[in-house]
Design a protein around this motif. Sequence first.
Motif, PDB file in Angstrom:
ATOM      1  N   PHE A 373       2.537  -0.156  -7.289  1.00 49.59           N
ATOM      2  CA  PHE A 373       2.356  -1.293  -6.386  1.00 49.59           C
ATOM      3  C   PHE A 373       3.658  -1.607  -5.655  1.00 49.59           C
ATOM      4  O   PHE A 373       3.663  -1.834  -4.436  1.00 49.59           O
ATOM      5  N   ALA A 374       4.778  -1.604  -6.380  1.00 50.37           N
ATOM      6  CA  ALA A 374       6.075  -1.881  -5.759  1.00 50.37           C
ATOM      7  C   ALA A 374       6.413  -0.835  -4.704  1.00 50.37           C
ATOM      8  O   ALA A 374       6.922  -1.156  -3.626  1.00 50.37           O
ATOM      9  N   GLY A 375       6.122   0.442  -5.009  1.00 49.42           N
ATOM     10  CA  GLY A 375       6.385   1.505  -4.045  1.00 49.42           C
ATOM     11  C   GLY A 375       5.547   1.363  -2.787  1.00 49.42           C
ATOM     12  O   GLY A 375       6.027   1.608  -1.668  1.00 49.42           O
ATOM     13  N   ALA A 376       4.278   0.947  -2.955  1.00 52.66           N
ATOM     14  CA  ALA A 376       3.412   0.754  -1.799  1.00 52.66           C
ATOM     15  C   ALA A 376       3.878  -0.420  -0.942  1.00 52.66           C
ATOM     16  O   ALA A 376       3.835  -0.369   0.287  1.00 52.66           O
ATOM     17  N   VAL A 377       4.338  -1.491  -1.599  1.00 54.75           N
ATOM     18  CA  VAL A 377       4.876  -2.637  -0.849  1.00 54.75           C
ATOM     19  C   VAL A 377       6.128  -2.212  -0.087  1.00 54.75           C
ATOM     20  O   VAL A 377       6.315  -2.579   1.083  1.00 54.75           O
ATOM     21  N   GLY A 378       6.980  -1.428  -0.737  1.00 56.62           N
ATOM     22  CA  GLY A 378       8.152  -0.907  -0.033  1.00 56.62           C
ATOM     23  C   GLY A 378       7.755  -0.045   1.147  1.00 56.62           C
ATOM     24  O   GLY A 378       8.401  -0.082   2.211  1.00 56.62           O
ATOM     25  N   GLY A 379       6.669   0.734   0.995  1.00 54.30           N
ATOM     26  CA  GLY A 379       6.169   1.548   2.094  1.00 54.30           C
ATOM     27  C   GLY A 379       5.687   0.704   3.258  1.00 54.30           C
ATOM     28  O   GLY A 379       5.883   1.073   4.431  1.00 54.30           O
TER      29      GLY A 379
END
Length: 436
Positions: A373-379
């Motif tokens: 989830f954190a990686g997708a938000v960063g994306g």
Amino acid sequence: MSVEAAAGIPASRPGGRYRWRVCAMLLAATTINYIDRQVLGVLAPFLQDEIGWNEIQYGYIVTAFQAAYAIGLLCAGAIIDKLGTRIGYAIAIAVWSVAAMSHALAATVVGFILARFFLGLGEAGNFPAAIKTVAEWFPRRERAFATGIFNSGSNIGAIVAPLMVPIVAVAWGWQAAFLVTGVLSATWLATWLLWYRAPEQQPRLSSSELQWIRSDPPETAVRVPWARIVRFRQAWAFVAAKFLTDPIWWFFLFWLPKFLHSEYGLTLTGLGLPLVVIFVMADVGSIAGGWLAGRFIKLGWSVNRARKGAMLVCALCVVPIVFAVRADNLWVAVALIGLATAGHQGWSANVFTLTSDMFPRHAVGSVVGMGGFAGAVGGMMIATFVGFLLHTTGSYVPVFLMAGSAYLVALLVVHLLAPRLEPARLETIPQERPAA
């Protein structure tokens, strides 16, 4: 009947290989997943002229996918657990199949935003469903290998897309590229519904192979809520690593074709070979990164030193990408970018292993979900940022500088939060009692 069979003891070798057919289905789904998501990236330089969007609007289109992917990661696991892998996986791929084909109907920025949103929502279900299927069909001793096989589909898809999409688009138009990949998804869906059953319900599965699949001691399902996990610095080390570095990979997927087109004038058919070289290097990096940490451990290094040593090597492989934006020769740029994608994949292999280094097995899924989830938000954030940056400056230099430094910064954060990769003692925090 043998004494072992009568006693319920599995044979040393299973009497069948049907489970590997299931693994092949998961590999095909993951490959299609990455082909579908990359069609837009390959066509982006040319759709920009066709549709008339600017860099900011393209950033919004990519952000829509990332936002839906983040939402999907939060919801997909629970839905698949409730409905089961057969129906849960089918729903996920049905959503992304329809969404992939709906791109062919889009004629405006809003149309592409809607199509990308539903594509991200459906594609978020692939990995939770595939991992759960592996757990149902393989004993523990084979799960890592089976997961590695189906996960390789991510790199296969990234290699196939730039080879297939230009050919289809040139021959039948850009709309056909989205329709063809959507048809692949729909074909997989039909095959899955007709063919897939749980091991106990699959008539083609031999009794000896079923016995092998169920040879592990019974597992106790323990759900660890995020509210407990977030109290540990080890969880934040993984979340930070994903948040800081996943966006770089999303940039590679969605902006490399635009970069190669704008900087080196590559045509649609000319993009294929450079992108294939880049993602083949990424595939090699994925294997090499995992091997390197294991090699360090065999040399007598501690897990902490070996894991972070391998991560440092991978991070240093990304640093030279800062020179790619100024390279006068296409293939010098391709080599530098390929080295960076290899570094990312090797880094990613070790980052995922951090969860099992620091958390018990029953908590790993929850920690991975938080990090995803954190990686997708960063994306989402980098997609919007890159869109505004390119629209206002037209320069890729800041993005490549950010990519070259992100992994070293992430490694520093991981080390500060988990200096010894010490295990998280979840049992030291009592579970909250339900209200009376």
